[in-house]
Design a protein around this motif. Sequence first.
Motif, PDB file in Angstrom:
ATOM      1  N   UNK A   1     -67.535 -30.620 -25.745  1.00  0.00           N
ATOM      2  CA  UNK A   1     -68.805 -30.136 -25.174  1.00  0.00           C
ATOM      3  C   UNK A   1     -68.982 -30.678 -23.748  1.00  0.00           C
ATOM      4  N   UNK A   2     -68.593 -31.942 -23.562  1.00  0.00           N
ATOM      5  CA  UNK A   2     -68.692 -32.541 -22.219  1.00  0.00           C
ATOM      6  C   UNK A   2     -67.792 -31.805 -21.218  1.00  0.00           C
ATOM      7  N   UNK A   3     -66.587 -31.418 -21.674  1.00  0.00           N
ATOM      8  CA  UNK A   3     -65.683 -30.647 -20.810  1.00  0.00           C
ATOM      9  C   UNK A   3     -66.334 -29.315 -20.444  1.00  0.00           C
ATOM     10  N   UNK A   4     -66.983 -28.683 -21.416  1.00  0.00           N
ATOM     11  CA  UNK A   4     -67.622 -27.388 -21.157  1.00  0.00           C
ATOM     12  C   UNK A   4     -68.732 -27.549 -20.105  1.00  0.00           C
ATOM     13  N   UNK A   5     -69.547 -28.592 -20.263  1.00  0.00           N
ATOM     14  CA  UNK A   5     -70.649 -28.811 -19.319  1.00  0.00           C
ATOM     15  C   UNK A   5     -70.128 -29.120 -17.915  1.00  0.00           C
ATOM     16  N   UNK A   6     -69.022 -29.869 -17.865  1.00  0.00           N
ATOM     17  CA  UNK A   6     -68.409 -30.169 -16.561  1.00  0.00           C
ATOM     18  C   UNK A   6     -67.848 -28.891 -15.937  1.00  0.00           C
TER      19      UNK A   6
ATOM     20  N   UNK B   1     -63.758 -19.688 -34.018  1.00  0.00           N
ATOM     21  CA  UNK B   1     -62.321 -19.887 -34.243  1.00  0.00           C
ATOM     22  C   UNK B   1     -61.599 -20.209 -32.936  1.00  0.00           C
ATOM     23  N   UNK B   2     -61.976 -19.533 -31.851  1.00  0.00           N
ATOM     24  CA  UNK B   2     -61.349 -19.802 -30.552  1.00  0.00           C
ATOM     25  C   UNK B   2     -61.636 -21.233 -30.096  1.00  0.00           C
ATOM     26  N   UNK B   3     -62.868 -21.694 -30.336  1.00  0.00           N
ATOM     27  CA  UNK B   3     -63.205 -23.073 -29.970  1.00  0.00           C
ATOM     28  C   UNK B   3     -62.395 -24.051 -30.819  1.00  0.00           C
TER      29      UNK B   3
ATOM     30  N   UNK C   1     -62.735  -9.254 -42.512  1.00  0.00           N
ATOM     31  CA  UNK C   1     -63.338  -8.895 -41.235  1.00  0.00           C
ATOM     32  C   UNK C   1     -64.167 -10.084 -40.748  1.00  0.00           C
ATOM     33  N   UNK C   2     -63.930 -10.467 -39.494  1.00  0.00           N
ATOM     34  CA  UNK C   2     -64.617 -11.643 -38.962  1.00  0.00           C
ATOM     35  C   UNK C   2     -65.769 -11.223 -38.062  1.00  0.00           C
ATOM     36  N   UNK C   3     -66.875 -11.940 -38.183  1.00  0.00           N
ATOM     37  CA  UNK C   3     -68.033 -11.656 -37.328  1.00  0.00           C
ATOM     38  C   UNK C   3     -67.726 -12.119 -35.905  1.00  0.00           C
ATOM     39  N   UNK C   4     -68.548 -11.665 -34.968  1.00  0.00           N
ATOM     40  CA  UNK C   4     -68.359 -12.079 -33.575  1.00  0.00           C
ATOM     41  C   UNK C   4     -68.495 -13.592 -33.455  1.00  0.00           C
ATOM     42  N   UNK C   5     -69.481 -14.153 -34.141  1.00  0.00           N
ATOM     43  CA  UNK C   5     -69.687 -15.605 -34.118  1.00  0.00           C
ATOM     44  C   UNK C   5     -68.468 -16.327 -34.710  1.00  0.00           C
ATOM     45  N   UNK C   6     -67.950 -15.781 -35.824  1.00  0.00           N
ATOM     46  CA  UNK C   6     -66.781 -16.374 -36.474  1.00  0.00           C
ATOM     47  C   UNK C   6     -65.580 -16.390 -35.549  1.00  0.00           C
ATOM     48  N   UNK C   7     -65.394 -15.294 -34.801  1.00  0.00           N
ATOM     49  CA  UNK C   7     -64.271 -15.202 -33.862  1.00  0.00           C
ATOM     50  C   UNK C   7     -64.428 -16.220 -32.732  1.00  0.00           C
ATOM     51  N   UNK C   8     -65.657 -16.342 -32.209  1.00  0.00           N
ATOM     52  CA  UNK C   8     -65.917 -17.291 -31.122  1.00  0.00           C
ATOM     53  C   UNK C   8     -65.689 -18.732 -31.593  1.00  0.00           C
TER      54      UNK C   8
ATOM     55  N   UNK D   1     -63.122 -17.044 -22.914  1.00  0.00           N
ATOM     56  CA  UNK D   1     -64.357 -16.278 -22.707  1.00  0.00           C
ATOM     57  C   UNK D   1     -65.214 -16.327 -23.971  1.00  0.00           C
ATOM     58  N   UNK D   2     -64.552 -16.264 -25.142  1.00  0.00           N
ATOM     59  CA  UNK D   2     -65.273 -16.331 -26.423  1.00  0.00           C
ATOM     60  C   UNK D   2     -65.939 -17.702 -26.591  1.00  0.00           C
ATOM     61  N   UNK D   3     -65.288 -18.763 -26.104  1.00  0.00           N
ATOM     62  CA  UNK D   3     -65.868 -20.105 -26.207  1.00  0.00           C
ATOM     63  C   UNK D   3     -67.117 -20.198 -25.337  1.00  0.00           C
TER      64      UNK D   3
END
Length: 199
Positions: A65-70, A48-50, A39-46, A191-193
């Motif tokens: 991270x730069x792409x995310x900020x942009x 993993x998506x990243x 069973x994966x935690x919510x943080x673990x799932x997020x 969305x998880x990222x």
Amino acid sequence: MARDMTPVLKKCRALGIEPAFLGVEKKESKKHGASRPRKMSEYGMQLKEKQKAKFIYGVLEKPFRNYYEKAQKLKYGTTGENLMILLETRLDNVLFRMGFARTRDEARQIVSHRGVKVNGKIVNIPSFAVKVGDAIEIKEGVKSSQRFKDIIEVTGSRATPAWVEADKEKLSGKILAIPARDQIEVPVNEVAIVELYSK
């Protein structure tokens, strides 16, 4: 530059990605004993998506991270959708989508070795952001090489996304539109990222 040297199929298995999303045709030959999924935690799932997005597009943490900020600063679309569009419109990914490289890794190498022209000028930056109307072509001296004959033999039957135009005989193409999220076929929950970075 730092590189993840983990075997591709092993990493695909760990992240639950089909190798085909990376342009790799190999299939797993055997299952290694069915283990009970933890069973994966919510943080673990997020997280993993990243990791999936970074692995598919071959982007390290700092530029990701730069792409995310942009993506946050763009005036249109949601942050998650914008993030995926920014990754999808990288020159190395576009070359892969056009079928001028078997994998994104190979596309990065072709761009880095000065084998690609954008609007008539050589561009050797894999992360170069393409725009609507940009004309992309493989450089003249490289087009006739055996390498590209081998590439087209593998990628010739691949479907080209509707937002790009590709002539696999002339090894040239054009950006027709900025892709919508539903045109970006990667198994990532953006969305998880966004939720992960928002913490």
